[in-house]
Motif scaffolding. Structure first.
Motif, PDB file in Angstrom:
ATOM      1  N   LEU A   1       0.827  -1.204   0.000  1.00 58.56           N
ATOM      2  CA  LEU A   1       0.000   0.000   0.000  1.00 58.56           C
ATOM      3  C   LEU A   1       0.864   1.258   0.000  1.00 58.56           C
ATOM      4  O   LEU A   1       0.548   2.240  -0.684  1.00 58.56           O
ATOM      5  CB  LEU A   1      -0.936  -0.009   1.209  1.00 58.56           C
ATOM      6  N   THR A   2       1.952   1.223   0.753  1.00 58.78           N
ATOM      7  CA  THR A   2       2.856   2.371   0.779  1.00 58.78           C
ATOM      8  C   THR A   2       3.385   2.671  -0.618  1.00 58.78           C
ATOM      9  O   THR A   2       3.464   3.833  -1.035  1.00 58.78           O
ATOM     10  CB  THR A   2       4.030   2.104   1.741  1.00 58.78           C
ATOM     11  N   ASN A   3       3.726   1.642  -1.346  1.00 59.46           N
ATOM     12  CA  ASN A   3       4.209   1.824  -2.720  1.00 59.46           C
ATOM     13  C   ASN A   3       3.153   2.431  -3.631  1.00 59.46           C
ATOM     14  O   ASN A   3       3.483   3.039  -4.656  1.00 59.46           O
ATOM     15  CB  ASN A   3       4.684   0.493  -3.302  1.00 59.46           C
ATOM     16  N   LYS A   4       1.895   2.288  -3.259  1.00 63.84           N
ATOM     17  CA  LYS A   4       0.793   2.862  -4.034  1.00 63.84           C
ATOM     18  C   LYS A   4       0.370   4.228  -3.487  1.00 63.84           C
ATOM     19  O   LYS A   4      -0.651   4.780  -3.922  1.00 63.84           O
ATOM     20  CB  LYS A   4      -0.403   1.906  -4.027  1.00 63.84           C
ATOM     21  N   GLY A   5       1.122   4.753  -2.508  1.00 64.33           N
ATOM     22  CA  GLY A   5       0.816   6.067  -1.951  1.00 64.33           C
ATOM     23  C   GLY A   5      -0.292   6.062  -0.927  1.00 64.33           C
ATOM     24  O   GLY A   5      -0.921   7.098  -0.671  1.00 64.33           O
TER      25      GLY A   5
END
Length: 401
Positions: free
Chosen positions: A348-352
Motif C-alpha cells: 500500500l505504501t508503494n501505491k501512496g
C-alpha cells in the motif's frame, strides 16, 4: 469537492478541509489512528513559534506567547467539558497516564479492574505495580460481541477494588468500550476511574462529566491532528486535591520555605517546569481547529467513511476483518489471506496509501485470547474522501486476485 452535508448545522467543506491539510496532496492517508495529518494552522503555530525563538530567544519567546500558551488550557477544557484547572499538559499520553497511575497507593489485597483490550503500555505498568505491592490485576469479562460487559463489571465490585482503568477505544480495532456505563458503576461505588481516550479524542465528542471518569488521558497526534510529542490529562478537582504526584519539581510543588513545599492547587501539579512550547501551541491550534469543525460532524463523517471501508473489506473473500462490537470506531483491523501484514502495508505504501500494522504485543490480552496475528490497521478521518477509500479497497482487492 464541494460541501458535504452531515446533519444539522453548517456543512463540512471538504475542499477547504483538504486545502488546509498539505499532506493530502502527497498521500492517501488512512493512518489517523497512528498520527493524523496536521492542518496548516497547526504547522504554522509550531514553526512560527520556533522561528520566533530563533529571532529573540527561548525565554523571551515564551514570555511573548504567554497568553497563547495559557489559552491551551482553556481550549482543552472546552474540548472535554471541564474546568481549566483540571487540565495538565504532557509530553505524550503515556506520560500523562503514568503521572496519574503512579501517584496511587496500592497494597496486598487491593484490586485493579481493567479491560481485555487494554493497551500494552498501561498493562505493563499494572504488572510492575502488582510485583511491587501485591495488588491484583483482574480483567473485566466481555459480552457476546466482544465489548466490555458493564453487568460483569458490576458483579466484580467489592470494597477491595481501588481502581477501574480502561482503554475506551483500543489501538487494534474498531471496538468502543461503554465508557459512560463504566463511569456510572464507578461513581455509584466510589471507585476511582481512569480512562485512556487516546483513540477517542478528536474522533468523537467527549464530556468527562457524562463519562463519569475521574481521570482521562489522551494524545495529540492521532485523531486530534496535533504534533507528535503532545498529550494531556483531565483530572477531577476533588481527585487533584487529594493526590500527590509520584514525582514533583519546583513548578508543580513550589518551595514555600527552605524545607517545605506546597503542591499547586490545580492539575498542573503533575507538570514540570521545562516544556516544549512550540508543540503546545500546535496542540492548542489542533484543538481549536477540531472545535471549529465540530466534533459531532467529525464523528458523523468518520462513521460514514469507516463504514464504507469496513463493508468494502467484508465483501472480499480473501480478507478477514477483526473488529469487535457495535457501534464501531474509525479504526478497521484486517488481514489478507496468504499475505503478511507488513507486506500488505509495504504494498500500500508503494501505491501512496498510508496504513499501519498493529502487532499482538500492543494489546496482549486480547490478541492472545483471539489468537490474533499482526493486523493491518486502516483509519480514515473526516478530511479523507470516498474516492480515497475506493482506491484503498481496489488495492486490497488486487491482493486477493
Amino acid at each position: 469537492m464541494s460541501q458535504i452535508s452531515r446533519g444539522a448545522g453548517k456543512a463540512l467543506d471538504l475542499f477547504d478541509l483538504r486545502a488546509d491539510t498539505p499532506g493530502t496532496k502527497n498521500r492517501n492517508h488512512l493512518n489517523n489512528a497512528g498520527a493524523a495529518l496536521m492542518p496548516s494552522a497547526v504547522i504554522d503555530a509550531v514553526t512560527g513559534y520556533l522561528n520566533r525563538e530563533g529571532e529573540i530567544g527561548g525565554y523571551e519567546a515564551a514570555a511573548e506567547a504567554g497568553p497563547l500558551l495559557e489559552g491551551a488550557y482553556d481550549s482543552l477544557a472546552t474540548l472535554v467539558n471541564c474546568a481549566r484547572d483540571e487540565i495538565a499538559i504532557a509530553e505524550n499520553a503515556t506520560i500523562a497516564w503514568q503521572r496519574a497511575f503512579y501517584s496511587f497507593s496500592f497494597g496486598p489485597g487491593d484490586r485493579i479492574l481493567t479491560a481485555s483490550a487494554e493497551f500494552a503500555a498501561n498493562y505493563v505498568a499494572f504488572l510492575q505495580v502488582a510485583n511491587r505491592t501485591g495488588v491484583s490485576i483482574e480483567v473485566i469479562p466481555n459480552d457476546a460481541s466482544g465489548v466490555l460487559d458493564p453487568d460483569a463489571l458490576a458483579r466484580m465490585i467489592d470494597d477491595r477494588v481501588r481502581l477501574i482503568a480502561v482503554t475506551w477505544i483500543p489501538t487494534n480495532g474498531g471496538l468502543i468500550n461503554p465508557a459512560a456505563a463504566i463511569g456510572r458503576i464507578a461513581q455509584e461505588n466510589g471507585i476511582l476511574y481512569l480512562l485512556d481516550a487516546c483513540q477517542a479524542v478528536g474522533q468523537i465528542p467527549i464530556d468527562v462529566n457524562a463519562l463519569g471518569c475521574d481521570i482521562l488521558t489522551a494524545t495529540g497526534r492521532k485523531f486530534l491532528r496535533a504534533p507528535r510529542g503532545t498529550g494531556f490529562m483531565y483530572m477531577r478537582k476533588s481527585v487533584v486535591e487529594n493526590l500527590e504526584p509520584a514525582m514533583i519539581d519546583l513548578y508543580g510543588a513550589p518551595l514555600t520555605a527552605p524545607e517545605r513545599y506546597t503542591l499547586r492547587p490545580d492539575a498542573r501539579r503533575f507538570e514540570t517546569w521545562e516544556k516544549n512550547y512550540s508543540v503546545r501551541l500546535g496542540l492548542r491550534a489542533a484543538v481549536d481547529y477540531a472545535l471549529a469543525v465540530g466534533l459531532d460532524r467529525i464523528e458523523e463523517r468518520c462513521n460514514h467513511l469507516s463504514s464504507q471501508l469496513r463493508e468494502g473489506l467484508r465483501g472480499m473473500r480473501a480478507v478477514s476483518v477483526h473488529d469487535l462490537g457495535a457501534p464501531l470506531a474509525s479504526i478497521i483491523s484486517f488481514t489478507v489471506s496468504d499475505w503478511d501484514s507488513q507486506d500488505v502495508m509495504a504494498d500500500l505504501t508503494n501505491k501512496g496509501i498510508n496504513v499501519s500494522v498493529s502487532p499482538p504485543a500492543s494489546t496482549p490480552l486480547d490478541a492472545f485470547a483471539r489468537n490474533l496475528p499482526p493486523v493491518v490497521r486502516a483509519s480514515p478521518h473526516y478530511y479523507n474522501t470516498e474516492e480515497e477509500v475506493d482506491a484503498f479497497l481496489e488495492a486490497i482487492a488486487g491482493m486477493g486476485a
